[in-house]
Design a protein around this motif. Structure first.
Motif, mmCIF file in Angstrom:
data_model
loop_
_atom_site.group_PDB
_atom_site.id
_atom_site.type_symbol
_atom_site.label_atom_id
_atom_site.label_comp_id
_atom_site.label_asym_id
_atom_site.label_seq_id
_atom_site.Cartn_x
_atom_site.Cartn_y
_atom_site.Cartn_z
ATOM 1 N N PHE A 144 0.853 -1.192 0.000
ATOM 2 C CA PHE A 144 0.000 0.000 0.000
ATOM 3 C C PHE A 144 0.882 1.232 0.000
ATOM 4 O O PHE A 144 1.855 1.306 0.752
ATOM 5 C CB PHE A 144 -0.886 0.028 1.257
ATOM 6 N N SER A 145 0.529 2.194 -0.825
ATOM 7 C CA SER A 145 1.154 3.495 -0.662
ATOM 8 C C SER A 145 0.171 4.588 -1.041
ATOM 9 O O SER A 145 -0.765 4.348 -1.798
ATOM 10 C CB SER A 145 2.442 3.627 -1.474
ATOM 11 N N GLY A 146 0.371 5.731 -0.476
ATOM 12 C CA GLY A 146 -0.530 6.844 -0.755
ATOM 13 C C GLY A 146 0.256 8.078 -1.124
ATOM 14 O O GLY A 146 1.401 8.239 -0.714
ATOM 15 N N GLN A 151 -0.383 12.435 -1.718
ATOM 16 C CA GLN A 151 -1.282 13.580 -1.707
ATOM 17 C C GLN A 151 -1.292 14.211 -3.092
ATOM 18 O O GLN A 151 -0.267 14.262 -3.767
ATOM 19 C CB GLN A 151 -0.768 14.617 -0.715
ATOM 20 N N VAL A 169 -4.651 10.178 -1.529
ATOM 21 C CA VAL A 169 -5.159 10.398 -0.172
ATOM 22 C C VAL A 169 -5.789 11.786 -0.012
ATOM 23 O O VAL A 169 -5.274 12.659 0.683
ATOM 24 C CB VAL A 169 -4.079 10.124 0.914
ATOM 25 N N HIS A 192 -6.503 13.062 3.576
ATOM 26 C CA HIS A 192 -5.379 13.688 4.274
ATOM 27 C C HIS A 192 -5.196 15.142 3.819
ATOM 28 O O HIS A 192 -4.770 15.990 4.593
ATOM 29 C CB HIS A 192 -4.081 12.912 4.014
ATOM 30 N N TYR A 228 -3.774 12.857 11.855
ATOM 31 C CA TYR A 228 -3.313 12.458 10.523
ATOM 32 C C TYR A 228 -2.632 11.074 10.522
ATOM 33 O O TYR A 228 -2.959 10.214 9.697
ATOM 34 C CB TYR A 228 -2.367 13.564 10.040
ATOM 35 N N MET A 236 -3.562 7.492 8.485
ATOM 36 C CA MET A 236 -2.552 6.812 7.659
ATOM 37 C C MET A 236 -2.385 5.357 8.110
ATOM 38 O O MET A 236 -2.243 4.453 7.275
ATOM 39 C CB MET A 236 -1.229 7.580 7.736
ATOM 40 N N ASP A 248 -5.219 3.470 6.642
ATOM 41 C CA ASP A 248 -4.981 3.199 5.214
ATOM 42 C C ASP A 248 -4.215 1.889 5.051
ATOM 43 O O ASP A 248 -4.584 1.010 4.274
ATOM 44 C CB ASP A 248 -4.096 4.287 4.578
ATOM 45 N N ILE A 249 -3.122 1.835 5.778
ATOM 46 C CA ILE A 249 -2.177 0.735 5.615
ATOM 47 C C ILE A 249 -2.755 -0.574 6.152
ATOM 48 O O ILE A 249 -2.682 -1.617 5.501
ATOM 49 C CB ILE A 249 -0.852 1.080 6.355
ATOM 50 N N VAL A 283 5.239 -1.197 2.706
ATOM 51 C CA VAL A 283 4.763 0.155 2.432
ATOM 52 C C VAL A 283 5.932 0.990 1.913
ATOM 53 O O VAL A 283 6.857 1.287 2.659
ATOM 54 C CB VAL A 283 4.205 0.802 3.720
ATOM 55 N N PRO A 284 5.904 1.342 0.634
ATOM 56 C CA PRO A 284 6.961 2.227 0.145
ATOM 57 C C PRO A 284 6.704 3.639 0.661
ATOM 58 O O PRO A 284 5.637 4.196 0.408
ATOM 59 C CB PRO A 284 6.795 2.194 -1.386
ATOM 60 N N VAL A 285 7.626 4.171 1.409
ATOM 61 C CA VAL A 285 7.492 5.555 1.879
ATOM 62 C C VAL A 285 8.843 6.255 1.844
ATOM 63 O O VAL A 285 9.879 5.614 1.940
ATOM 64 C CB VAL A 285 6.977 5.673 3.334
ATOM 65 N N GLN A 311 8.272 9.933 6.022
ATOM 66 C CA GLN A 311 7.081 9.211 6.495
ATOM 67 C C GLN A 311 7.429 7.994 7.360
ATOM 68 O O GLN A 311 6.556 7.250 7.781
ATOM 69 C CB GLN A 311 6.236 8.766 5.302
HETATM 70 N N1 TRP Z 1 1.352 10.813 4.500
HETATM 71 C C1 TRP Z 1 1.878 10.395 3.219
HETATM 72 C C2 TRP Z 1 2.633 11.553 2.598
HETATM 73 O O1 TRP Z 1 2.310 12.682 2.810
HETATM 74 C C3 TRP Z 1 0.778 9.947 2.303
HETATM 75 C C4 TRP Z 1 0.083 8.736 2.829
HETATM 76 C C5 TRP Z 1 -1.146 8.682 3.356
HETATM 77 C C6 TRP Z 1 0.617 7.425 2.833
HETATM 78 N N2 TRP Z 1 -1.461 7.405 3.712
HETATM 79 C C7 TRP Z 1 -0.399 6.601 3.412
HETATM 80 C C8 TRP Z 1 1.831 6.860 2.433
HETATM 81 C C9 TRP Z 1 -0.203 5.247 3.606
HETATM 82 C C10 TRP Z 1 2.008 5.495 2.614
HETATM 83 C C11 TRP Z 1 0.996 4.707 3.209
HETATM 84 O O2 TRP Z 1 3.547 11.306 1.838
#
Ligand code: TRP
Length: 334
Positions: free
Chosen positions: A9-11, A13, A44, A47, A130, A134, A137-138, A146-148, A152
Motif C-alpha cells: 500500500f502506498s498513498g 497527496q 489520499v 489527508h 493524521y 494513515m 490506510d495501511i 509500504v513504500p514511503v 514518512q
Molecule cells: N502521508 C503520506 C505523505 O504525505 C501519504 C500517505 C497517506 C501514505 N497514507 C499513506 C503513504 C499510507 C504510505 C501509506 O507522503
C-alpha cells in the motif's frame, strides 16, 4: 496478506506536483511489483484537507494524480489505484484506531510539529490525528510492505505500534507492515541545492523537474543546475551537484557511472547538462503523451475510478468487519 498474496500500500497527496524524484524513486519501481504483490496506490484526498484547499482545485489535482499513476506505467487492472474518500472504511477504521493511540505518541510526530508551525492559523484535530488515518490506510489492506519516503518513516513506525497494540489485545487481526526497501534507486536531489532531496513542496521551482514540465523548461532548469567550479565530470561526494546529474543521467539512460564519466571525459559542464536535460526530456515524453491521451478519455478514467473503488471497498470492508467484531460492535442483521 490478502487472499494468500502479499500486499503493498502506498498513498500520495494530490497537492504538490510530482517530480522526477518521485518517479525514479517510487513510481517507476512500483511497476515491477504488480505481479508479485496485490498493490494499492491511493490518492489520499482525505489527508489533504488537514490543510485548507480550494475544492475545485483539489478535485482537479486528485484526478490528475490518478491519471498520472497510469500514465507512468501502473496498469490499473493490476494495481488498485483509487481515491481514499471513495472508501469509507478509511474513516471508520481511523476512528477505531484513534481509541488505541495515545496523545503522547501523536505529540511526538515531527510532521505534526512542523505543519502546526507552518499553519499556525489552522491547527485542527485532523492535522493531529493524521497519522491514525494513515495507519488505517495501511492496516485496512493487511499491507506487508509500504513504500514511503524518509519523511514518512515515523508514521509507519506508529502504524506498527498501533497494530501491535491492537493485535496484543485481540489476537492476529492486522499484518504488521514493513517499510519497502526497493532497489536502491538513485536519491534524486534538488538541482538548486544538491544537498537537499528534490521536494514536492520546494518553493524554488528550479530545483525540481516536474513530470509535466515541457522540454524547454527541462533544458533550462538543467542549464541552471548548481554545480561546482572545476569542470570535471566525476562522481564524488564532494561534487554533489555533478554527482546528482550523473545519477539522473544514469536513471534516465540506464548508463553506469563509469560509462557516463567516460562518455563525458574532456567535455565541459555545459555539454553534460544539455545531455542530461535531453535524456530526461526523452524519459518523460512517453509519460506526458500518455497523460494527454488519457486525460481526453473521460469514460475510461471514470471506469477505472469506479472499478477500483469497488475492489478497494471489498478488501477494506473485510478487514473493517473483522475489527468491528473484535471491539464488540453488534452484528449486522441481513
Ligand atoms: N502521508 C503520506 C505523505 O504525505 C501519504 C500517505 C497517506 C501514505 N497514507 C499513506 C503513504 C499510507 C504510505 C501509506 O507522503
Amino acid at each position: 496478506m490478502l487472499d494468500g498474496k502479499k500486499s503493498i500500500f502506498s498513498g500520495m497527496q494530490a497537492t504538490g506536483t510530482l517530480h522526477i524524484g518521485n518517479y525514479l524513486g517510487a513510481l517507476k519501481n512500483w511497476v515491477e511489483l504488480e505481479d508479485e504483490y496485490e498493490c494499492f496506490y491511493c490518492v489520499v484526498d482525505m489527508h489533504s484537507i488537514t490543510v485548507r484547499q480550494d475544492p475545485a482545485e483539489l478535485r482537479k489535482k486528485a484526478r490528475a494524480l490518478l491519471t498520472l499513476y497510469i500514465a507512468a506505467g501502473l496498469n490499473p487492472e493490476k494495481n488498485c489505484i483509487y481515491y481514499q474518500s471513495h472508501v469509507s472504511a478509511h474513516a471508520e477504521l481511523s476512528w477505531i484506531l484513534s481509541c488505541y493511540t495515545y496523545m503522547g505518541e501523536l505529540n511526538r510526530m515531527t510532521q505534526f510539529k512542523d505543519k502546526s508551525a507552518k499553519h499556525s492559523e489552522n491547527i485542527n484535530a485532523g492535522l493531529y490525528t493524521y497519522p491514525v488515518l494513515m495507519a488505517a490506510d495501511i492496516l485496512l489492506f493487511q499491507s506487508d510492505v509500504v513504500p514511503v519516503g524518509s519523511d514518512q518513516k515515523q508514521h509507519l513506525e506508529i502504524t506498527r505500534d498501533i497494530a501491535e497494540r491492537f493485535n496484543g489485545i485481540y489476537g492476529d487481526v492486522f499484518t504488521i507492515p514493513e517499510p519497502y526497501i526497493g532497489k536502491v534507486g538513485a536519491r534524486i536531489m534538488s538541482l538548486q541545492e544538491p544537498a537537499k532531496k528534490m521536494s514536492k513542496s520546494d518553493e524554488n521551482v528550479n530545483g525540481s523537474i516536474y513530470l509535466m514540465d515541457d522540454p524547454d523548461t527541462i533544458i533550462r532548469k538543467f542549464k541552471r543546475a548548481v554545480t561546482d567550479s572545476d569542470n570535471e565530470i566525476r562522481y564524488s561526494e564532494d561534487k554533489p551537484g555533478i554527482k546528482n546529474l550523473i545519477d539522473i543521467y544514469g536513471a534516465a539512460t540506464g548508463k553506469s557511472v563509469n560509462e557516463t564519466e567516460k562518455e563525458f571525459a574532456g567535455l565541459g559542464y555545459g555539454d553534460f547538462k544539455l545531455a542530461v536535460g535531453e535524456s530526461v526530456v526523452s524519459m518523460l515524453k512517453p509519460i506526458q503523451d500518455r497523460f494527454a491521451e488519457l486525460s481526453k478519455d473521460k469514460e475510461y478514467i471514470d471506469s477505472i475510478i469506479k472499478n477500483n473503488a469497488e475492489k478497494a471497498n471489498y478488501y477494506a470492508n473485510k478487514t473493517l468487519r473483522k475489527v468491528q467484531k473484535k471491539v464488540g460492535f453488534p452484528e449486522r442483521i441481513r
